[in-house]
Design an enzyme around this catalytic site. Structure first.
Site, PDB file in Angstrom:
ATOM      1  N   ASP A   1       0.803  -1.290  -0.018  1.00 18.43           N
ATOM      2  CA  ASP A   1       0.008  -0.064   0.090  1.00 18.43           C
ATOM      3  C   ASP A   1       0.967   1.312   0.110  1.00 18.43           C
ATOM      4  O   ASP A   1       1.593   1.486   0.907  1.00 18.43           O
ATOM      5  CB  ASP A   1      -0.672   0.091   1.247  1.00 18.43           C
TER       6      ASP A   1
ATOM      7  N   GLU B   1      -4.127   2.139  -3.050  1.00 14.14           N
ATOM      8  CA  GLU B   1      -5.306   2.271  -2.469  1.00 14.14           C
ATOM      9  C   GLU B   1      -5.310   3.614  -1.472  1.00 14.14           C
ATOM     10  O   GLU B   1      -6.294   4.118  -1.143  1.00 14.14           O
ATOM     11  CB  GLU B   1      -5.946   1.280  -1.765  1.00 14.14           C
ATOM     12  N   ASN B   2      -3.959   3.850  -0.753  1.00 10.58           N
ATOM     13  CA  ASN B   2      -3.826   5.103  -0.038  1.00 10.58           C
ATOM     14  C   ASN B   2      -3.007   6.272  -0.486  1.00 10.58           C
ATOM     15  O   ASN B   2      -2.504   7.140   0.031  1.00 10.58           O
ATOM     16  CB  ASN B   2      -3.128   4.576   1.252  1.00 10.58           C
TER      17      ASN B   2
ATOM     18  N   ASN C   1     -10.178  -1.209   0.456  1.00 11.63           N
ATOM     19  CA  ASN C   1     -11.384  -0.654   1.031  1.00 11.63           C
ATOM     20  C   ASN C   1     -11.459   0.872   0.737  1.00 11.63           C
ATOM     21  O   ASN C   1     -12.508   1.369   0.519  1.00 11.63           O
ATOM     22  CB  ASN C   1     -11.333  -0.928   2.369  1.00 11.63           C
ATOM     23  N   HIS C   2     -10.076   1.539   0.334  1.00 13.72           N
ATOM     24  CA  HIS C   2     -10.308   2.798   0.008  1.00 13.72           C
ATOM     25  C   HIS C   2     -10.516   3.330  -1.371  1.00 13.72           C
ATOM     26  O   HIS C   2      -9.882   4.281  -2.004  1.00 13.72           O
ATOM     27  CB  HIS C   2      -9.021   3.587   0.569  1.00 13.72           C
TER      28      HIS C   2
ATOM     29  N   HIS D   1      -7.187  -8.186   0.128  1.00  7.27           N
ATOM     30  CA  HIS D   1      -6.892  -6.969   1.009  1.00  7.27           C
ATOM     31  C   HIS D   1      -7.917  -7.331   2.238  1.00  7.27           C
ATOM     32  O   HIS D   1      -8.932  -7.026   2.223  1.00  7.27           O
ATOM     33  CB  HIS D   1      -7.416  -5.598  -0.038  1.00  7.27           C
TER      34      HIS D   1
ATOM     35  N   HIS E   1      -3.382  -4.278   3.076  1.00 10.75           N
ATOM     36  CA  HIS E   1      -4.093  -3.797   3.982  1.00 10.75           C
ATOM     37  C   HIS E   1      -3.646  -3.293   5.411  1.00 10.75           C
ATOM     38  O   HIS E   1      -3.879  -2.351   5.889  1.00 10.75           O
ATOM     39  CB  HIS E   1      -5.573  -4.350   4.181  1.00 10.75           C
TER      40      HIS E   1
ATOM     41  N   HIS F   1      -0.581  -2.810   6.431  1.00  8.88           N
ATOM     42  CA  HIS F   1       0.470  -1.874   6.382  1.00  8.88           C
ATOM     43  C   HIS F   1       1.807  -2.383   7.238  1.00  8.88           C
ATOM     44  O   HIS F   1       2.774  -1.499   7.296  1.00  8.88           O
ATOM     45  CB  HIS F   1       0.339  -0.356   6.830  1.00  8.88           C
TER      46      HIS F   1
HETATM   47 FE   LIG Z   1      -4.017   0.214   2.761  1.00  9.55          FE
HETATM   48 FE   LIG Z   2      -6.920  -1.123   3.327  1.00 14.94          FE
END
Ligand SMILES: [Fe+2]
Ligand SMILES: [Fe+2]
Length: 258
Positions: free
Chosen positions: A8, A39-40, A67-68, A149, A174, A176
């Site tokens: 990520d 995603e981040n 999820n983001h 994830h 996810h 991290h």
């Molecule tokens: Fe993430």
């Molecule tokens: Fe995530």
């Protein structure tokens, strides 16, 4: 076939370290294909088309999300213009973007799939195991890599044991935080989490001071990315081009000098 997967990417510092280190990593590991979970990447939540394009220009082959995925609303409008980006199959709205793509790598059809876990993941829409079973009915590829994830190591290990014969790699994202459990299980490369590319002196990429005010001081705060030099985390997955099965996986981690 050597596949580089970077975890990520969190905010500006995370983007910078990926763009800075990617040419050297590709050369060092003789990389044939590069996948980045982004995603981040846009200020800690979501991604924009501009950031997607910067990764493409830097030589990334496929972007995965989590999820983001839709946290920056503008991406919903332009996802069709980002052909090398996949979003979790079991995340609403399902009609936007695609849950997998297939790329020709070293003469093989490699599928890259994105799924969300459902344990402690409120946003997951349906079981990832059922989603994967449905996907296997329609997918036509020589090898399948899944970015799973998810929050818990147990859910990731369960997924491995259900699908190790169908897929060549299960890469966790996810949390991290990079785990030290990488292995090849019956021809399927596995790691519970590859970790993040984001600020080293942080809490999962977020400002320590802000997280403490929120979680210890019970203040209402916004998501604030930390500032400073980043750690880079990922892994290299090696696939036998004759069999389409994984032969090796090893972790990559480059910490800043602090
Ligand atoms: Fe993430
Ligand atoms: Fe995530």
């Amino acid at each position: 076939m050597n596949i580089l997967f970077l975890g990520d990417v969190v905010a500006k510092s995370g983007r910078q370290i990926v763009l800075e280190k990617l040419p050297h990593l590709k050369e060092q590991y003789e990389v044939d294909f590069t996948i980045v979970n982004a995603e981040n990447s846009a200020h800690g939540k979501g991604i924009t088309k501009k950031i997607y394009q910067s990764f493409m220009d830097a030589g990334v082959d496929v972007i995965t999300l989590g999820n983001h995925a839709f946290s920056k609303g503008e991406i919903k409008e332009v996802m069709e213009d980002c052909p090398n980006m996949v979003r979790p199959m079991n995340l609403e709205p399902k009609e936007i973007g695609k849950p997998y793509c297939i790329k020709e790598v070293c003469g093989k059809k490699l599928a890259i799939v994105n799924l969300l876990g459902e344990v402690f993941m409120d946003c997951a829409s349906g079981s990832p195991i059922e989603a994967m079973r449905a996907l296997l009915e329609e997918i036509d590829a020589d090898c399948i890599l899944v970015d799973f994830h998810a929050e818990t190591t147990s859910e990731k290990e369960i997924f491995l044991h259900v699908f190790h014969q169908d897929i060549c790699a299960l890469i966790g994202t996810h949390t991290h935080v990079q785990t030290a459990d990488e292995r090849v299980f019956n021809g399927c490369a596995y790691i519970s989490d590859v970790g993040m590319c984001g600020v080293y002196d942080s809490i999962l990429g977020r400002s320590v001071e802000e997280v403490l005010r929120r979680n210890v001081g019970h203040e209402v705060t916004h998501f604030t990315p930390a500032e400073g030099p980043s750690i880079l985390c990922g892994c290299l997955i090696q696939i036998d081009e004759k069999t389409g099965r994984a032969t090796n996986i090893f972790r990559i981690q480059e910490r800043p000098e602090i």
